[in-house]
Design a protein around this motif. Structure first.
Motif, short mmCIF file in Angstrom:
data_model
loop_
_atom_site.label_atom_id
_atom_site.label_comp_id
_atom_site.label_asym_id
_atom_site.label_seq_id
_atom_site.Cartn_x
_atom_site.Cartn_y
_atom_site.Cartn_z
N ALA A 1 -86.40 44.19 -32.46
CA ALA A 1 -87.03 43.18 -33.32
C ALA A 1 -87.80 43.85 -34.45
N LYS A 2 -87.64 43.30 -35.67
CA LYS A 2 -88.30 43.88 -36.84
C LYS A 2 -88.98 42.79 -37.66
N LEU A 3 -90.20 43.10 -38.12
CA LEU A 3 -90.91 42.18 -39.01
C LEU A 3 -90.24 42.21 -40.38
N ALA A 4 -89.97 41.03 -40.94
CA ALA A 4 -89.30 40.96 -42.23
C ALA A 4 -89.86 39.79 -43.03
N ASN A 5 -89.32 39.61 -44.24
CA ASN A 5 -89.69 38.47 -45.10
C ASN A 5 -91.21 38.34 -45.28
N PHE A 6 -91.84 39.46 -45.60
CA PHE A 6 -93.28 39.45 -45.86
C PHE A 6 -93.58 38.49 -47.02
N ASN B 1 -88.76 34.91 -39.51
CA ASN B 1 -89.12 36.15 -40.20
C ASN B 1 -89.16 37.37 -39.29
N ILE B 2 -88.64 37.21 -38.08
CA ILE B 2 -88.42 38.33 -37.17
C ILE B 2 -86.91 38.52 -37.10
N LEU B 3 -86.43 39.67 -37.54
CA LEU B 3 -84.99 39.92 -37.55
C LEU B 3 -84.60 40.84 -36.39
N ILE B 4 -83.39 40.62 -35.87
CA ILE B 4 -82.91 41.37 -34.70
C ILE B 4 -81.72 42.23 -35.10
N THR B 5 -81.80 43.53 -34.82
CA THR B 5 -80.74 44.45 -35.20
C THR B 5 -79.61 44.43 -34.16
N GLN C 1 -81.12 31.32 -29.54
CA GLN C 1 -80.29 30.11 -29.42
C GLN C 1 -78.82 30.46 -29.16
N ASN C 2 -78.40 31.64 -29.62
CA ASN C 2 -77.00 32.05 -29.46
C ASN C 2 -76.78 32.98 -28.28
N GLY D 1 -79.26 38.50 -36.98
CA GLY D 1 -79.98 37.39 -37.58
C GLY D 1 -81.44 37.33 -37.18
N ASN D 2 -82.04 36.15 -37.37
CA ASN D 2 -83.47 36.03 -37.03
C ASN D 2 -83.66 35.71 -35.56
N LEU D 3 -84.90 35.75 -35.12
CA LEU D 3 -85.22 35.60 -33.71
C LEU D 3 -84.75 34.26 -33.15
#
Length: 464
Positions: free
Chosen positions: A357-362, A348-352, A310-311, A303-305
């Motif tokens: 961490a990957k930049l996403a949702n430009f 908009n930072i997604l975690i694999t 939080q989890n 999910g996102n950062l």
């Protein structure tokens, strides 16, 4: 370029060819445009050096040389009555040559100070060679004009070497973000090639924006087939390849308010960044055959950062620093290829799965308006907005400082594991705090983050 002896011979021949006309008086009015031109060039060089991202020491050395010329010609203008003997034909020609050399220096500075134009020099390993040639030409011209110059050549070469060492470290950091096991030379070539290709694509698409068919033909833009994918629940953006459920993708709806062609062209460019492990992989655009279009990207399992921290029960210092570095690498590469993300925030930072961490949702369309966002999305975006954007000044353009500011706010959130301005759920309240009262969220007193991390965050939010 020859040695000093051959240059002296050429100069003697040049003076001899001019003969008696060499000392022929030339009116000061004819010198004045040249004097002003050199002054203007110097001012332009100052701006280039201040904006330099690479080879800063080398650029500074060349700027200081041109300063010598600018001061000398300004002195000619101010003391023209005392320097009547200077204003002759041979010095007029030499001053023209000096202006030409300064033009070359300005061009060289502009090209070695930014990565997209520096690459050709790195491939040819010619920065030092051209630097020395320009300095030799400049110094020769200055001496012929009887202007004084005092430089330490050994010190200059040491400064040049320091710039080269910094460049090597920079490229080493950039290729570290490439998802590949090639050797450094191959990774460097991949980095250079991507920068050149993406910049060329961006330039071409901007120039050919009125001819979409030409763009589609050149870049072979073909939509993905909707029938090749399936989902267990279409309310969820997780989809699979029909032929292999192990291949997972994220489907994101493209809002009706966005310009489809602009989004398509931007995605075509972003697909070229597939080797960079801190930028989400873009696969293309797909249509369901009805009214909906989807952006197809890599799926990020964690999910996102914000969801991630939080989890996660053990979001320790090491994890925070690693994820911050991932984001910085992604942003640094985008800066090199001159692409703005335009919406840096935790969602908009997604975690694999392996916690990369990957930049996403430009923000793919620069024409995206508030009408395509709901109130919650606008509120979340404002938490990371630079003060200049909050001001809504009519002529203000989104630039690199806006990205850096948002990154600074994101660093604070990673450190504190809290939503920025979480006590404010009103856009106008946040605007008042950030823009009018210049309030910034402080680090907690018991923060375990290193001082250098805190300094980076503070510098980032002060950049705007």
């Amino acid at each position: 370029m020859g040695d000093d002896g051959s240059k002296n011979n050429k100069e003697d021949d040049f003076v001899e060819n001019l003969g008696d006309s060499a000392l022929m008086v030339v009116p000061f009015a004819k010198f004045l445009p040249l004097i002003n031109e050199i002054g203007n060039f110097f001012n332009e060089i100052i701006e280039l050096v201040e904006a330099a991202e690479h080879n800063k020491r080398t650029c500074e050395i060349l700027k200081n040389r041109v300063r010598v010329a600018e001061l000398a010609v300004r002195d000619l203008r101010d003391k023209k009555k005392d320097r009547q003997d200077f204003f002759n034909r041979i010095n007029y020609i030499r001053l023209q040559e000096l202006s030409t050399i300064i033009t070359q220096i300005k061009k060289f500075i502009s090209e070695i100070s930014l990565m997209k134009t520096l690459i050709k020099y790195l491939k040819e390993k010619s920065v030092e060679k051209i630097f020395k040639e320009l300095c030799m030409e400049f110094d020769s011209c200055i001496n012929l004009l009887s202007f004084s110059i005092n430089v330490e050549i050994a010190d200059e070469l040491e400064q040049l070497k320091s710039d080269q060492d910094d460049l090597f470290k920079y490229i080493l950091g950039m290729v570290a973000g490439i998802n590949d096991n090639d050797c450094f030379a191959d990774l460097s070539e991949k980095f250079f090639s991507t920068v050149v290709k993406v910049n060329a694509m961006e330039k071409f698409m901007n120039e050919t924006s009125q001819n979409q068919t030409k763009i589609d033909n050149i870049f072979q833009i073909h939509p993905l087939k909707f029938s090749d994918y399936e989902s267990d629940d279409r309310r969820v953006n997780k989809w699979y390849k029909t032929t292999n459920k192990g291949e997972v993708f994220a489907f994101k709806t493209i809002a009706e308010g966005e310009n489809y062609m602009i989004v398509q062209n931007k995605v075509t460019i972003l697909k070229e960044l597939h080797d960079w492990q801190n930028i989400i992989k873009f696969y293309g655009i797909i249509s369901d055959g009805n009214k909906w279009h989807y952006l197809v990207t890599e799926w990020a399992e964690r999910g996102n950062l914000r969801e991630f921290y939080q989890n996660k029960n053990d979001f320790d210092l090491k994890s925070k620093l690693r994820i911050s570095l991932d984001i910085a690498r992604g942003l640094n590469f985008l800066r090199t290829v001159e692409i703005f993300h335009r919406d840096i925030r935790a969602e908009n930072i997604l975690i694999t799965l392996n916690e990369t961490a990957k930049l996403a949702n430009f923000k793919l369309s620069r024409y995206l308006t508030a009408a395509t966002l709901n109130q919650k999305q606008n509120l979340e975006r404002v938490r990371y907005c630079a003060p200049e954007l909050l001001e809504r000044a009519p002529n203000y353009k989104y630039d690199q400082r806006c990205e850096i500011y948002s990154f600074g706010i994101l660093l604070w959130e990673i450190a504190e594991e809290r939503v920025p301005y979480q006590d404010s759920n009103d856009i106008l309240d946040i605007v008042d705090k950030v823009y009018n009262k210049t309030y910034r969220e402080p680090f907690s007193e018991n923060s375990q983050m290193p001082e250098e991390f805190k300094r980076l965050e503070i510098e980032g939010i002060r950049s705007s």
